[in-house]
Design an enzyme around this catalytic site. Sequence first.
Site, short mmCIF file in Angstrom:
data_model
loop_
_atom_site.label_atom_id
_atom_site.label_comp_id
_atom_site.label_asym_id
_atom_site.label_seq_id
_atom_site.Cartn_x
_atom_site.Cartn_y
_atom_site.Cartn_z
N ARG A 64 0.88 -1.17 0.00
CA ARG A 64 0.00 0.00 0.00
C ARG A 64 0.91 1.21 0.00
NH1 ARG A 64 -5.31 1.10 3.68
NH2 ARG A 64 -6.08 -0.28 2.05
N HIS A 97 -7.29 0.65 -6.32
CA HIS A 97 -7.52 -0.26 -5.19
C HIS A 97 -8.13 -1.56 -5.73
CE1 HIS A 97 -7.75 -1.58 -1.19
NE2 HIS A 97 -8.61 -0.74 -0.67
N GLN A 105 -9.96 -4.12 -3.39
CA GLN A 105 -11.30 -3.69 -3.01
C GLN A 105 -12.29 -3.98 -4.15
OE1 GLN A 105 -12.32 -2.13 0.06
NE2 GLN A 105 -14.30 -2.70 -0.78
N ASP A 121 -17.47 6.54 -1.11
CA ASP A 121 -16.19 6.44 -0.39
C ASP A 121 -15.96 7.81 0.24
OD1 ASP A 121 -13.65 5.74 0.52
OD2 ASP A 121 -12.69 5.93 -1.45
N CYS A 172 -16.60 1.14 0.75
CA CYS A 172 -15.39 0.34 1.01
C CYS A 172 -14.96 0.41 2.46
CB CYS A 172 -14.27 0.79 0.08
SG CYS A 172 -13.86 2.54 0.29
N ARG A 197 -13.38 -9.03 1.46
CA ARG A 197 -11.98 -8.66 1.24
C ARG A 197 -11.07 -9.86 1.49
NH1 ARG A 197 -10.08 -3.58 1.28
NH2 ARG A 197 -8.25 -4.75 0.54
N1 CP Z 1 -11.36 -0.60 2.42
C1 CP Z 1 -10.09 -0.60 2.86
O1 CP Z 1 -9.16 -0.73 2.09
O2 CP Z 1 -9.96 -0.47 4.19
P1 CP Z 1 -8.58 -0.28 4.97
O3 CP Z 1 -8.02 1.05 4.58
O4 CP Z 1 -8.95 -0.36 6.43
O5 CP Z 1 -7.65 -1.37 4.58
N1 NVA Z 2 -10.14 6.44 -1.08
C1 NVA Z 2 -9.76 5.99 0.24
C2 NVA Z 2 -9.99 4.53 0.37
C3 NVA Z 2 -9.69 3.96 1.73
C4 NVA Z 2 -9.88 2.48 1.77
C5 NVA Z 2 -8.31 6.34 0.51
O1 NVA Z 2 -7.47 6.19 -0.39
O2 NVA Z 2 -8.00 6.78 1.61
#
Ligand code: CP
Ligand code: NVA
Length: 326
Positions: free
Chosen positions: A111, A143, A146, A236, A276, A304
């Site tokens: 990430r 993502h 997701q 989101d 999400c 997930r």
């Molecule tokens: N939806 C999602 O990716 O959640 P987290 O940021 O908690 O991993």
């Molecule tokens: N769009 C959000 C998604 C979190 C799961 C972010 O990138 O923070």
Amino acid sequence: MTGDLYSGVSNRGKAHHVLDVDDLGPDGIEEVLSLAERDPRSLVRSLEGAGVALVFEKPSARTRNSSELAVVALGGHPVYIQGAEVGIDERETAEDVARTLACYHRVLCARVMDHTSLVRMAAGLDAAGVPVPVVNLLSDRAHPCQALADLLTLRQHFGTEGARDHPVAYIGDANNVWRSLAIAASMTGIPTRIASPGGYGPSAEDVALVRSFGGDLVVTGDPAEAAVGAGALYTDVWSSMGQEDEVATRRVAFAGFCIDEGLLARAASDAIVMHCLPAHRGEEISAGVVDGPRSVVWQQAANRMHSMRGLLAWLTGPGPASGSEQ
Ligand code: CP
Ligand code: NVA
């Protein structure tokens, strides 16, 4: 002494990186979702004795936990690594981080703040002939993990064919989650719509990319227009991780883009509500809707893990008899 520099073993000859969901191809998506639905005990323990690196430059609840448990289900050993420990482009280059972790791990999941880091890690491994796949656990651009869970959730509700008759209306920021969701939907024949305030909608390039997979995409500035007759309403956060200094500005810009009871009433009578997570009740979604009977957010969260297990099994398992080879 052994000459084995890398633990990575690919059933496809070269690593199949998953930086966004389209990297799987249409067949790959079907195979991953099919593996996700299988009883985990029936899957080949393709990660037996192997490590999987999980690098996080940003916080996570769902992605970290679902990924760790998915690795364990396949017999592997997940190693959670905070971004500062490896210091991508601070302690050493993204390429060197990738080559180092590939010495120990069968899969490199990350990430990252900047999507380019993933691209460089994948390119660095490819250039060195290292068969370790890079998996995007969320970047500023995409993502895909997701999106796989969301597809699984839509199909569990409407069926594979039925999902194509239930347009997904995304209300909010044209961000990483939207992009991967829209691409995944387009690849699988699910029509989508997006409603965003001016300046926060998809770029022309994004629209062209989504439509290039054959799916129908409607872009509007009106949430009510997007919601009418939709099979799913999705939203989101208005400010993603890394956009903390824009929170106040975005709260103003996104006023009126909340999925609330009024907007839900415009959707189809069997419509579901998706997010999400994490959610901000009273901003992008009302408490009554996210905690209400049409909400499937906990099913998405649970999926997930199932979809991640499917993805890792697909990347490291025996593979299909044919197709999706790269
Ligand atoms: N939806 C999602 O990716 O959640 P987290 O940021 O908690 O991993
Ligand atoms: N769009 C959000 C998604 C979190 C799961 C972010 O990138 O923070």
